[in-house]
Design a protein around this motif. Structure first.
Motif, short mmCIF file in Angstrom:
data_model
loop_
_atom_site.label_atom_id
_atom_site.label_comp_id
_atom_site.label_asym_id
_atom_site.label_seq_id
_atom_site.Cartn_x
_atom_site.Cartn_y
_atom_site.Cartn_z
N ASP A 178 57.63 5.30 30.08
CA ASP A 178 57.42 4.23 29.11
C ASP A 178 57.88 2.92 29.74
O ASP A 178 58.62 2.90 30.72
CB ASP A 178 58.22 4.51 27.84
CG ASP A 178 57.69 5.73 27.10
OD1 ASP A 178 56.51 6.07 27.27
OD2 ASP A 178 58.49 6.35 26.36
N GLY A 179 57.45 1.82 29.16
CA GLY A 179 57.83 0.52 29.69
C GLY A 179 56.74 -0.08 30.55
O GLY A 179 55.62 0.44 30.64
N ALA A 180 57.06 -1.19 31.17
CA ALA A 180 56.07 -1.94 31.94
C ALA A 180 55.78 -1.29 33.28
O ALA A 180 56.70 -0.91 34.00
CB ALA A 180 56.57 -3.37 32.15
N PHE A 181 54.50 -1.16 33.60
CA PHE A 181 54.09 -0.75 34.95
C PHE A 181 52.64 -1.16 35.17
O PHE A 181 51.86 -1.26 34.22
CB PHE A 181 54.30 0.74 35.21
CG PHE A 181 53.43 1.67 34.38
CD1 PHE A 181 52.18 2.08 34.82
CD2 PHE A 181 53.89 2.14 33.15
CE1 PHE A 181 51.41 2.94 34.07
CE2 PHE A 181 53.12 3.00 32.39
CZ PHE A 181 51.87 3.41 32.85
N ALA A 182 52.31 -1.41 36.42
CA ALA A 182 50.96 -1.84 36.78
C ALA A 182 50.02 -0.65 36.86
O ALA A 182 50.42 0.47 37.17
CB ALA A 182 51.00 -2.59 38.11
N LEU A 183 48.76 -0.90 36.58
CA LEU A 183 47.75 0.16 36.62
C LEU A 183 47.30 0.47 38.05
O LEU A 183 47.03 1.63 38.38
CB LEU A 183 46.55 -0.25 35.77
CG LEU A 183 45.38 0.73 35.69
CD1 LEU A 183 45.83 2.05 35.06
CD2 LEU A 183 44.23 0.11 34.89
#
Length: 223
Positions: A178-183
């Motif tokens: 969960d949380g921010a991450f790039a695709l």
């Protein structure tokens, strides 16, 4: 099929327009950019739409409501702070999945303009995603990915630009935190396994990322 429109970006390069509007509400010939997407989705029968938002997100909710004015059903995935593309999709998965199935869903960047949706199709059994690529625009001359034999892969030559339009299986995100991450890194890891298919997008495409490109688009549409 369900669809997600990515609408959480700040739109720094479209300032001052985005000082008071979320980027997808910036008008193109008087109509909010995101409404063009909604209308095209409705026209092909995709009526379950998820929209994520962060910067000035409440204005999106106020402008679009529940989607009934456009003949669709809109759900919103609110982000306290932008989760990047991968994290935004992961957070919205409960709204995009259909029961326990691995049914693919469509994702479109909210800051691009297309004159038509690409022809949608079932993913190959072993594919976790399908990406549409475009010829490299002036502002992105080196491209992102290579394409051959309907597979997208990394390489050093003959690269094309990712259009921001893709089909994704929910299982692509199953091991993501969960949380921010790039695709992009997630996609690249599956390209190495030959599990990302792709095609060229043949319609008109414009990344409405700056005031100048917005003007180019409006000039084209009004010609």
């Amino acid at each position: 099929m369900k669809a997600m429109i990515l609408a959480a970006g700040r739109g720094e390069r479209l300032r001052p327009l985005t000082d008071t509007l979320p980027k997808p509400l910036v008008p193109v010939l008087g109509k909010p950019l995101i409404v063009y997407h909604i209308e095209k989705l409705a026209a092909v029968g995709i009526v379950d739409i998820v929209i994520n938002h962060a910067w000035l997100g409440q204005k999106l909710v106020e402008a679009l409501g529940d989607g009934s004015a456009f003949g669709v059903k809109i759900q919103y995935s609110a982000e306290t702070s932008a989760l990047e593309t991968g994290g935004g999709i992961k957070q919205a998965l409960p709204m995009l999945t259909e029961g326990d199935t691995d049914t693919p869903f469509l994702v479109i960047n909210g800051d691009v303009f297309i004159d038509s949706l690409p022809a949608l199709h079932l993913l190959d059994e072993d594919a976790l995603a399908h990406l549409w690529l475009v010829p490299n625009p002036v502002q992105h001359p080196n491209g992102d990915f290579c394409l051959a034999n309907a597979k997208v892969f990394e390489g050093d030559e003959d690269k094309f630009t990712f259009s921001g339009i893709g089909l994704y299986r929910p299982s692509l995100f199953k091991d993501c935190p969960d949380g921010a991450f790039a695709l992009a890194p997630l996609l690249r890891s599956q390209m190495a396994q030959n599990r990302i298919s792709g095609a060229m997008y043949r319609g008109y495409w414009c990344d409405v990322g700056t005031v100048e490109r917005l003007q180019v688009l409006e000039n084209k549409l009004s010609a």
